[in-house]
Design a protein around this motif. Structure first.
Motif, PDB file in Angstrom:
ATOM      1  N   CYS A   1     -54.580   7.321   4.967  1.00  0.00           N
ATOM      2  CA  CYS A   1     -55.699   6.220   5.171  1.00  0.00           C
ATOM      3  C   CYS A   1     -55.247   4.859   4.455  1.00  0.00           C
TER       4      CYS A   1
ATOM      5  N   PRO B   1     -62.392   7.640   3.644  1.00  0.00           N
ATOM      6  CA  PRO B   1     -62.246   8.744   4.640  1.00  0.00           C
ATOM      7  C   PRO B   1     -61.195   9.991   3.816  1.00  0.00           C
TER       8      PRO B   1
ATOM      9  N   CYS C   1     -55.752   6.706   9.253  1.00  0.00           N
ATOM     10  CA  CYS C   1     -56.944   5.856   9.380  1.00  0.00           C
ATOM     11  C   CYS C   1     -56.784   4.670   8.809  1.00  0.00           C
TER      12      CYS C   1
ATOM     13  N   THR D   1     -61.522   2.406  11.161  1.00  0.00           N
ATOM     14  CA  THR D   1     -62.853   2.917  10.614  1.00  0.00           C
ATOM     15  C   THR D   1     -63.202   1.409   9.835  1.00  0.00           C
ATOM     16  N   SER D   2     -64.557   1.216  10.003  1.00  0.00           N
ATOM     17  CA  SER D   2     -65.023   0.104   9.157  1.00  0.00           C
ATOM     18  C   SER D   2     -65.880   0.457   7.941  1.00  0.00           C
TER      19      SER D   2
ATOM     20  N   PHE E   1     -58.610   1.742   7.423  1.00  0.00           N
ATOM     21  CA  PHE E   1     -60.104   1.377   6.817  1.00  0.00           C
ATOM     22  C   PHE E   1     -59.951  -0.208   6.449  1.00  0.00           C
TER      23      PHE E   1
END
Ligand SMILES: C[S@@+](CC[C@H](N)C(=O)[O-])C[C@H]1O[C@@H](n2cnc3c(N)ncnc32)[C@H](O)[C@@H]1O
Length: 618
Positions: free
Chosen positions: A458, A518, A481, A508-509, A483
């Motif tokens: 992430c 996450p 991911c 992903t916000s 972020f």
């Protein structure tokens, strides 16, 4: 303080150690040498039968390791180091060369052969001086040597051998043992330089540096020539180095002033021009004009060079020359809608800076411009240059008031409103700048450590996903991911590369300070920590630490890691315009991460724009 004055001769030079060995790094950093680590990609596969003696093999391998790094650094980022140091250690027994064991059985075979006998440890060292020529070719000058140390092993029992092999220590060491740790138990006696057995003959290295930087005095060195103006040629002796350069009694020597200015050490200023003195019984007289040190000239003129690059980029000169071959100043002036006279001056200045080439009054892009300055080139830094021109330039223009006030109130200083900073136009430009700079350094960050065991990652504050793409290209099993804040995530689509398996990347916000992180095995913080004030920094690290499972997860950080003396100019110049946060040294990062439970912290200096830190909770 530097114990050895020859090491100080390397201060101010870009020194690179072409070895990943932590032992060599320790030996050299312990004596105050400042260097970057760029492990060599040269494979240690030279045909040993071609060498008449084993030490020649070690020297050649050291040389090839250093040259590979010198060439790579020169080609890749056009940042040529001044000096690259390569080393290769081998163990020889009865003329057979023992390198690193391939597996436990190989380690056993080696160690049992060494048992009860004396063997030799050779370290070959190459010191490569590099210079970029005018045509951008790399010019190298290699000085090499080797050191031999004889080591006698005690008679080793089977149990001791296997216990040692099972410790895992032999696997990455020549001859299958490390004298500085558990392997020390196997050794009965050492004849010669102990550090040579550890991996680097420090004493011989310093002697070599002394030979290079303090050539032995010739018979004729202290001679007086009685021409119309008397002058003295003199080489300084070693003890001179520690003297205060500003000392009024120091004798002015024109040759020395020139070499000092070239090597960025202190040189006499105009106040010493009239000084006279007696050295080794020879009276010296002032000898001619004082040269302004080239370092100072560069600093005084640096802004003109930057602005020339900025103006040419802003006017899209490099874009207009793309795919066009060579164009005359008149044609370029027409294309950029500018005066012929002004354009010609700008183009000639670009030629002088190595950005353009000029033949028969026509201009074309150099390789450097084609690779980095054309705005749609793969590794273009055009957006960063435009950002530097439009924003950083104004920022630095207000440096004095920022120093006086103690804060960088850049909105006020640059006459910008919150809308300028938070509006969509600014966001998009910000993303373009991040994107172009990260593209250049991403590969070095993701390959600084073997991350293949982490199935999920992430990237916190991952912005356009540049690092995520590099991770999925490098590690085919990894899911990533990205972020970042909602206003960033909603704009990422235009930055996605065409050729990419985007199914393994999700965006992903969220806010890494307020929202749950996450789940992932590997968390990444690239250029996030240096920007955060202390309270937010600790809050974020606490959250990441809580999300990391001991032994399973890790945190990868990409930042400029300052040297312990905090002298790295690029980081310090960046710090000057930062309003919050700070740049840190390796030790400071280690302490910070240890505070948050990361008890294993490794640092890799990549030689690129950002360094990498891998922190693990055991
Ligand atoms: C200096 S940029 C670094 C971007 C990228 N990681 C790199 O190495 O170039 C900082 C990034 O962190 C993001 N960021 C800042 N504060 C954040 C927050 N509270 N939550 C999530 N992302 C944040 C910014 O939007 C930006 O993309």
């Amino acid at each position: 303080m530097l114990l050895n004055p020859v090491i100080s001769k390397l201060a101010g030079k870009r020194v690179v150690l072409a070895s990943a060995s932590p032992r060599r790094q320790d030996i050299l950093s312990n004596v105050g040498l400042r260097f970057e680590v760029v492990p060599s990609w040269f494979k240690e596969t030279l045909d040993k039968s071609l060498f008449s003696a084993p030490q020649e093999y070690a020297v050649e391998t050291a040389k090839q390791k250093a040259l590979e790094v010198a060439r790579r650094m020169h080609m890749k980022h056009l940042k040529t180091p001044d000096i690259v140091i390569g080393a290769d250690t081998i163990v020889t027994l009865e003329d057979a060369i023992l390198e690193k064991p391939l597996d436990k059985q190989d380690a056993y075979n080696m160690l049992s052969r060494l048992s009860g006998k004396e063997h030799s440890v050779f370290t070959g060292v190459a010191i490569v001086h590099c210079k970029s020529q005018e045509d951008n070719q790399l010019d190298t000058d290699v000085i090499d040597f080797y050191e031999e140390t004889k080591v006698k092993f005690a008679d080793l029992s089977e149990d001791l051998l296997w216990e040692y092999i099972d410790s895992g220590e032999p696997m990455d060491k020549a001859g299958g043992y490390g004298i500085q740790s558990l392997g020390g138990m196997l050794v009965e006696s050492v004849h010669g330089d102990f550090l040579n057995v550890v991996g680097f003959p420090l004493n011989h290295f310093c002697k070599k540096l002394a030979e290079i930087y303090y050539p032995p005095s010739k018979q004729s060195i202290h001679r007086v020539k009685h021409d119309s103006i008397p002058y003295v040629e003199s080489f300084e002796d070693l003890s001179d180095v520690e003297k205060d350069c500003s000392s009024p009694s120091k004798t002015y020597d024109k040759k020395k002033a020139k070499s000092d200015s070239d090597s960025n050490t202190c040189s006499p200023g105009p106040s010493t021009k009239h000084a006279t003195g007696i050295q080794n019984g020879v009276e010296e007289k002032p000898s001619g004009t004082v040269h302004l040190p080239s370092k100072l000239i560069e600093l005084m003129d640096g802004f003109k060079a930057s602005k020339t690059l900025f103006a040419a980029s802003k006017l899209k000169v490099f874009d207009k020359l793309k795919d066009k071959g060579a164009l005359k100043a008149m044609d370029i002036a027409d294309k950029i809608n500018a005066s012929v006279h002004g354009t010609e001056r700008l183009l000639d200045a670009c030629v002088a800076l190595g950005l353009l080439e000029k033949t028969h009054q026509a201009y074309s892009n150099t390789e450097l411009a084609k690779t980095f300055l054309v705005s749609d080139a793969e590794f273009s830094v055009h957006d960063f240059i435009i950002h530097s021109n439009d924003h950083m330039w104004t920022h630095f223009t207000h440096l004095e008031s920022a120093v006086v006030e103690g804060t960088y109130s850049h909105h006020k200083a640059c006459g910008r409103t919150a809308e300028h900073v938070h509006g969509p136009e600014f966001k998009e430009r910000f993303m373009r700048v991040i994107h172009c700079m990260l593209k250049i350094t991403a590969q070095d960050i993701v390959t600084a450590f073997d991350l293949s065991k982490y199935g999920t990652a992430c990237d916190l504050g991952g912005c356009t996903g540049t690092l995520a793409h590099e991770l999925t290209w490098t590690y085919p099993e990894m899911q990533v991911c990205v972020f970042d804040l909602p206003e960033i995530i909603q704009n990422v689509s235009k930055f996605q590369p065409e050729k990419s398996d985007s199914s393994r990347i999700i965006f992903t916000s969220g806010n890494f300070l307020d929202d749950a992180l996450p789940k992932a095995n590997l968390y990444i913080l690239s250029r996030v920590l240096h920007d955060l004030p202390e309270d937010k920094l600790h809050h974020l690290l606490r959250k990441v630490s809580e999300a990391c499972n001991p032994g399973i997860s890790a945190l990868l950080i990409a930042e400029i890691v300052l040297d312990e003396e905090k002298k790295e100019p690029r980081a310090l110049l960046q710090s000057i315009s930062m309003s919050e946060g700070k740049q840190r040294s390796g030790t400071e990062y280690k302490k910070l991460l240890e505070k948050h439970g990361f008890n294993s912290v490794q640092i890799r200096y990549t030689g690129n724009l950002l360094d990498a830190i891998l922190a693990v909770k055991r």
